[in-house]
Every structure is written in C-alpha cells, then in structure tokens.
Design a protein around this motif. Structure first.
Motif, PDB file in Angstrom:
ATOM      1  N   SER A 108       9.149  -1.374 -10.515  1.00  0.00           N
ATOM      2  CA  SER A 108       7.838  -1.086 -10.033  1.00  0.00           C
ATOM      3  C   SER A 108       6.851  -0.543 -11.228  1.00  0.00           C
ATOM      4  O   SER A 108       5.828  -0.054 -10.969  1.00  0.00           O
TER       5      SER A 108
ATOM      6  N   GLU B 121       0.169  -6.098 -12.847  1.00  0.00           N
ATOM      7  CA  GLU B 121       1.063  -6.357 -11.756  1.00  0.00           C
ATOM      8  C   GLU B 121       2.458  -5.279 -12.256  1.00  0.00           C
ATOM      9  O   GLU B 121       2.072  -4.438 -13.161  1.00  0.00           O
ATOM     10  N   THR B 122       3.370  -5.347 -11.232  1.00  0.00           N
ATOM     11  CA  THR B 122       4.534  -4.375 -11.639  1.00  0.00           C
ATOM     12  C   THR B 122       5.444  -5.667 -12.409  1.00  0.00           C
ATOM     13  O   THR B 122       5.097  -6.667 -12.453  1.00  0.00           O
TER      14      THR B 122
ATOM     15  N   GLU C 183       6.787  -8.156  -9.898  1.00  0.00           N
ATOM     16  CA  GLU C 183       5.533  -8.879  -9.387  1.00  0.00           C
ATOM     17  C   GLU C 183       5.488 -10.058 -10.404  1.00  0.00           C
ATOM     18  O   GLU C 183       5.194 -11.171 -10.129  1.00  0.00           O
ATOM     19  N   HIS C 184       5.621  -9.871 -11.623  1.00  0.00           N
ATOM     20  CA  HIS C 184       5.431 -10.675 -12.801  1.00  0.00           C
ATOM     21  C   HIS C 184       6.295 -11.806 -12.863  1.00  0.00           C
ATOM     22  O   HIS C 184       6.163 -12.850 -13.173  1.00  0.00           O
TER      23      HIS C 184
ATOM     24  N   PHE D  78       8.346 -12.599 -10.392  1.00  0.00           N
ATOM     25  CA  PHE D  78       8.120 -13.432  -9.090  1.00  0.00           C
ATOM     26  C   PHE D  78       6.913 -14.484  -9.503  1.00  0.00           C
ATOM     27  O   PHE D  78       7.249 -15.646  -9.103  1.00  0.00           O
ATOM     28  N   ASN D  79       5.908 -14.072 -10.072  1.00  0.00           N
ATOM     29  CA  ASN D  79       4.723 -15.043 -10.111  1.00  0.00           C
ATOM     30  C   ASN D  79       5.272 -16.075 -11.227  1.00  0.00           C
ATOM     31  O   ASN D  79       4.749 -17.246 -11.248  1.00  0.00           O
TER      32      ASN D  79
ATOM     33  N   ASN E 250      12.274  -1.232  -0.187  1.00  0.00           N
ATOM     34  CA  ASN E 250      10.919  -1.962  -0.854  1.00  0.00           C
ATOM     35  C   ASN E 250      10.487  -2.845   0.112  1.00  0.00           C
ATOM     36  O   ASN E 250       9.873  -3.578  -0.182  1.00  0.00           O
TER      37      ASN E 250
ATOM     38  N   MET F  78       6.978  -4.145  -0.028  1.00  0.00           N
ATOM     39  CA  MET F  78       6.726  -5.278  -0.978  1.00  0.00           C
ATOM     40  C   MET F  78       6.996  -6.702  -0.312  1.00  0.00           C
ATOM     41  O   MET F  78       6.231  -7.638  -0.956  1.00  0.00           O
TER      42      MET F  78
ATOM     43  N   HIS G  19       3.367  -8.516  -0.019  1.00  0.00           N
ATOM     44  CA  HIS G  19       2.739  -9.117  -1.027  1.00  0.00           C
ATOM     45  C   HIS G  19       3.297 -10.533  -1.629  1.00  0.00           C
ATOM     46  O   HIS G  19       2.592 -11.114  -1.878  1.00  0.00           O
ATOM     47  N   PHE G  20       4.684 -10.593  -1.632  1.00  0.00           N
ATOM     48  CA  PHE G  20       5.176 -11.814  -1.917  1.00  0.00           C
ATOM     49  C   PHE G  20       4.887 -13.043  -1.033  1.00  0.00           C
ATOM     50  O   PHE G  20       4.516 -13.911  -1.251  1.00  0.00           O
TER      51      PHE G  20
ATOM     52  N   ARG H 235       1.105 -13.794  -1.753  1.00  0.00           N
ATOM     53  CA  ARG H 235       0.817 -14.395  -2.766  1.00  0.00           C
ATOM     54  C   ARG H 235       1.454 -15.874  -2.724  1.00  0.00           C
ATOM     55  O   ARG H 235       0.901 -16.871  -3.463  1.00  0.00           O
TER      56      ARG H 235
END
Length: 213
Positions: free
Chosen positions: A21, A27-28, A31-32, A34-35, A53, A56, A59-60, A63
């Motif tokens: 996190s 981003e975290t 998250e980065h 994941f992207n 978590n 979260m 968010h995924f 996204r």
C-alpha cells in the motif's frame, strides 16, 4: 492462453506497514504491479488478497472494466501460512483453457510490461515448459509454468513460491535474459523501497529529458 496470478496477500513481516500500500507515483505499489500486468498480453489476471484488503477489490474490478481481459479478485484466508497458500487459491479459479501459469509478485514495481511480454512470447513459442527471467545472470520473477506442473504447485507448502518445482525440473527451464532490472528487484525493507524510488525517479528524469530533447 496464459493466466497470471498476482500475489498480494503477504504480511510484510520485514516492514512496519503493508508494503503493497506504499505510494508509487499516483498509485500504490500493488496497484502499479496490477496495471503493469493488465497492459501485458496475458489473457487472465487473478489477484490474490488477504481478507483485510477487501476494500481493494472494487478498485481492481473497476480498473479492468474497460478491457477485454478476465480479472478475478479472490481472498486467501490462510495467508498467514505462507505464499504457497496464495498460489493454491489462484490455481483454484484459473481458466481451464489456460496452458501457462505466470506467477507474479505484488512487490515488484520496477517490472515493465514489455519485459512480461518477452516472457509470455517465449512461452508461447515453446522455448521452454518453465520460463525464468534473468538480469545480468541473476534469476528473478515472474516465472511461467506450463499447466502440466499445476499438481506440483498445489503440493507446495509454507512460505515458498515455485522454487521446489524449478529444482525438480532444471532440464525443462528456459532462462530468458532481459534488459530490465525489475525482474530481480522486489521490496522487503524500507531501504529497498527508498532505493526503488530513486531508480524510478532516474527513469522518469531520463524519459523527460528524451522528450524535451
């Protein structure tokens, strides 16, 4: 078809906070990561989180709503028993059509999408049943396993990744040399986090200099 399992249920025992996190630009870290996977040519991404978590998950899912990729977010209530339990949870929901299983760590923010695609291409071209990246002769992650090793991955125990499978089948491994150090840089300590941020800033400055030049 290759499915990616992104591991994000760890306890961050060597840090006083949840390392996934921590900030990474806008981003975290997680998250980065994941992207980065989302932009790759992997057809399915399975995100494994610990129940703490749960916030979260949305968010995924949001996204990934604008893409054609399959994204599954699952929770691992047994995460305190180690990394192997998260691999097991990911394998339980993997698409039955997948031929390859990419296991990716959630604390490798320096990993690049193009590097992941190099590994995916090597697997699709049949260069090895197990694809392992290396940077300057150092082996790293993510690793891709042919589906035939699924049963062996399900036998993993404790806080271990796929290393026992690698040790058992060295003749099936194709080591792919890559130009990015991201495959050997994960974050376990505050010092490693600060070092990774410096590397990132250096990349950004180089990129901006190229644009302005």
């Amino acid at each position: 078809m290759i499915s990616a399992i992104l591991l994000g249920a760890g306890e961050s025992k060597r840090m006083t906070v949840n390392k996934l996190s921590l900030p990474w630009g806008r981003e975290t870290i997680f998250e980065h990561c994941f992207n980065t996977l989302l932009r790759s040519t992997a057809k399915e991404i399975i995100v494994v989180l610990n129940p703490e978590n749960e916030g979260m998950k949305r968010h995924f899912e949001e996204r990934s709503a604008s893409t054609t990729k399959k994204v599954k977010v699952i929770f691992n209530p047994y995460y305190k028993r180690g990394m192997s339990t998260s691999i097991h949870k990911g394998l339980q929901v993997i698409d039955p059509r997948s031929e390859g299983i990419l296991i990716s760590l959630g604390d490798q923010p320096l990993l690049k999408t193009r590097t992941i695609n190099v590994l995916l291409r090597a697997f699709r071209e049949g260069k090895g049943e197990i694809i392992v990246p290396s940077f300057q002769s150092m082996k790293g992650h993510p690793v891709i396993f042919h589906r035939k090793y699924e049963k062996e991955l399900l036998k993993l125990r404790g806080d271990t990744g796929g290393k026992p499978v690698l040790v058992k089948h060295p003749e099936r491994i194709k080591t792919v040399s890559v130009r990015s150090e991201g495959v050997v840089k994960d974050i376990d300590t505050r010092e490693e986090y600060q070092k990774a941020l410096r590397i990132r800033r250096g990349r950004d400055e180089k990129r901006n200099s190229s644009k302005n030049g």
